[in-house]
Write a protein that holds these residues in place. Structure first.
Motif, mmCIF file in Angstrom:
data_model
loop_
_atom_site.group_PDB
_atom_site.id
_atom_site.type_symbol
_atom_site.label_atom_id
_atom_site.label_comp_id
_atom_site.label_asym_id
_atom_site.label_seq_id
_atom_site.Cartn_x
_atom_site.Cartn_y
_atom_site.Cartn_z
ATOM 1 N N UNK A 121 51.339 -17.261 17.672
ATOM 2 C CA UNK A 121 52.666 -16.702 17.914
ATOM 3 C C UNK A 121 52.649 -15.499 18.839
ATOM 4 N N UNK A 122 51.491 -14.842 18.977
ATOM 5 C CA UNK A 122 51.422 -13.624 19.782
ATOM 6 C C UNK A 122 50.680 -13.830 21.094
ATOM 7 N N UNK A 123 50.584 -15.061 21.549
ATOM 8 C CA UNK A 123 49.904 -15.331 22.813
ATOM 9 C C UNK A 123 50.560 -14.548 23.941
ATOM 10 N N UNK A 124 49.754 -13.814 24.677
ATOM 11 C CA UNK A 124 50.273 -13.040 25.801
ATOM 12 C C UNK A 124 50.814 -11.673 25.430
ATOM 13 N N UNK A 125 50.803 -11.332 24.142
ATOM 14 C CA UNK A 125 51.311 -10.030 23.691
ATOM 15 C C UNK A 125 50.130 -9.096 23.482
ATOM 16 N N UNK A 126 50.163 -7.939 24.128
ATOM 17 C CA UNK A 126 49.030 -7.015 24.107
ATOM 18 C C UNK A 126 49.126 -5.963 23.015
ATOM 19 N N UNK A 127 50.311 -5.778 22.433
ATOM 20 C CA UNK A 127 50.493 -4.771 21.388
ATOM 21 C C UNK A 127 51.216 -5.417 20.211
ATOM 22 N N UNK A 128 50.520 -5.612 19.109
ATOM 23 C CA UNK A 128 51.125 -6.313 17.986
ATOM 24 C C UNK A 128 50.516 -5.859 16.670
#
Length: 402
Positions: A214-221
């Protein structure tokens, strides 16, 4: 064939650093193909910044090592000469182990993140570290003929619900398993003959969701998982998994959400995982098992005021914890897994509004909340990433050492 030696883990953060490029150009190529599933030569040239001839040489070397293969692109006919598609070789695989309070799960995951096999071995009681290792070793021994004939296993990744020292794979404290200072990496290596790495399960899950879910491509999670063993968390900042000095970072389940709360096993009072728990939800719904999908369906369908009241209470406390981490880390996304995802699905707008009310305006407006995407395969994929890390960082060095 298995790798006999068990090198110590690198310093915390080096294996799971997402944005840091692998040490070698071949590692960059292999990592990109592993995470994307397939890429054309043209795409690899653009993503790496290397020239076409260099990319071609690197792909040829990795293919000769049996790590990648090329094939003509599928789909509609293209004008001109299409760039070949580069794929990870799924026969290069990792074993994954996840001990829980009621079972030990063992999986086989191919390069590219596909789970080929998953075996859940139920236990009659909470397994000791030695019992969990013996169960995993016995299952792996039963698979050995298939593994030796069809796969090249790079090692074993173990996802443990507890505090793990990254440099040596020792489980310092897994409260729900009642494990203390257990050298799980060395124990598993001695029992299986494979190279072994061990890390916190929630941190590995955060890495897996960032890489494949679900967080593919998200750098801050922020990743939060809720299960029978409590609440675990993982924090990714600027594409890197935040580990802390010894790999213990991310214990969001032990943040304060209620000043007059009950005592937690960690020694504090009013922790998130003492107030937001799966057991009261199951009891209110008269459900026996903690299957998140079944729990989510039951929560959405219920009209029982007692269940609604419990959902409201837990959402309020969960929102307090999320609001705190939003203010501290300013993430782009929060990914919820396990019964926390079920809780979110029961009242998504309610949780979003509560988080917004407990966050500073700017970071609160920027964050989104998502259920995890990898489902039941999440821990297997995450643990396998731990085993793949050394290969992805330096394919040639890893294969030579093998």
């Amino acid at each position: 064939m298995p790798i006999a030696e068990t090198p110590k883990n690198p310093e915390p953060g080096t294996e799971l650093a997402r944005s840091g490029s692998p040490a070698s150009s071949p590692g960059r190529i292999l990592t990109l193909v592993h995470r994307h599933g397939s890429l054309s030569r043209a795409q690899l040239t653009r993503l790496t910044g290397l020239n076409r001839s260099t990319v071609g040489v690197l792909i040829a070397a990795l293919a000769a090592q049996g790590l990648l293969y090329e094939a003509a692109p599928e789909g509609e006919a293209q004008v001109g000469r299409p760039s070949p598609e580069v794929h990870p070789n799924p026969a290069v695989a990792a074993l994954a182990v996840n001990p829980e309070i009621d079972a030990v799960t063992i999986g086989l995951v191919g390069l590219g993140g596909r789970v080929f096999k998953k075996i859940r071995y139920p236990t009659q009681r909470i397994p000791t570290a030695a019992e969990a290792v013996n169960i995993a070793a016995a299952v792996i021994a039963g698979m050995r003929g298939e593994l030796d004939a069809q796969y090249r296993v790079v090692g074993v990744g173990v996802a443990v619900p507890g505090l793990v020292t990254g440099v040596d794979g020792v489980v310092r404290h897994a409260p729900h398993l009642d494990w203390h200072n257990e050298p799980v990496a060395d124990m598993m290596a001695a029992a299986t003959g494979y190279r072994v790495r061990v890390a916190n399960d929630a941190s590995l899950a955060a890495e897996a969701e960032m890489t494949f879910g679900a967080a593919t491509g998200i750098a801050n999670l922020i990743y939060l998982n809720g299960g029978a063993s409590g609440i675990g968390g993982g924090i990714v900042a600027d594409g890197r998994l935040l580990t802390g000095v010894s790999g213990y970072a991310g214990e969001i389940g032990h943040t304060l959400v209620r000043s007059d709360g009950i005592s937690c096993h960690c020694g504090a009072f009013g922790c998130l995982e003492t107030e937001v728990r799966q057991a009261p939800l199951l009891a209110a719904l008269k459900l026996d098992a903690g299957d998140p999908a079944a729990l989510a369906r039951a929560l959405r369908a219920t009209e029982d005021p007692a269940v609604t009241a419990e959902v409201d209470r837990q959402i309020a406390h969960l929102a307090t914890a999320i609001g705190n981490v939003v203010n501290v880390f300013n993430p782009e996304a929060v990914v919820l897994d396990g019964f926390l995802a079920a809780l979110y699905s029961a009242a998504p707008e309610q949780l979003l509004a509560a988080v917004s009310a407990r966050s500073m305006r700017e970071p609160g407006a920027q964050v989104t909340i998502h259920p995890a995407a990898l489902g039941a395969d999440l821990m297997m994929v995450g643990a396998a990433e731990l085993a793949f890390a050394a290969l992805l960082a330096d394919p040639a060095g890893f294969m030579e050492a093998r």
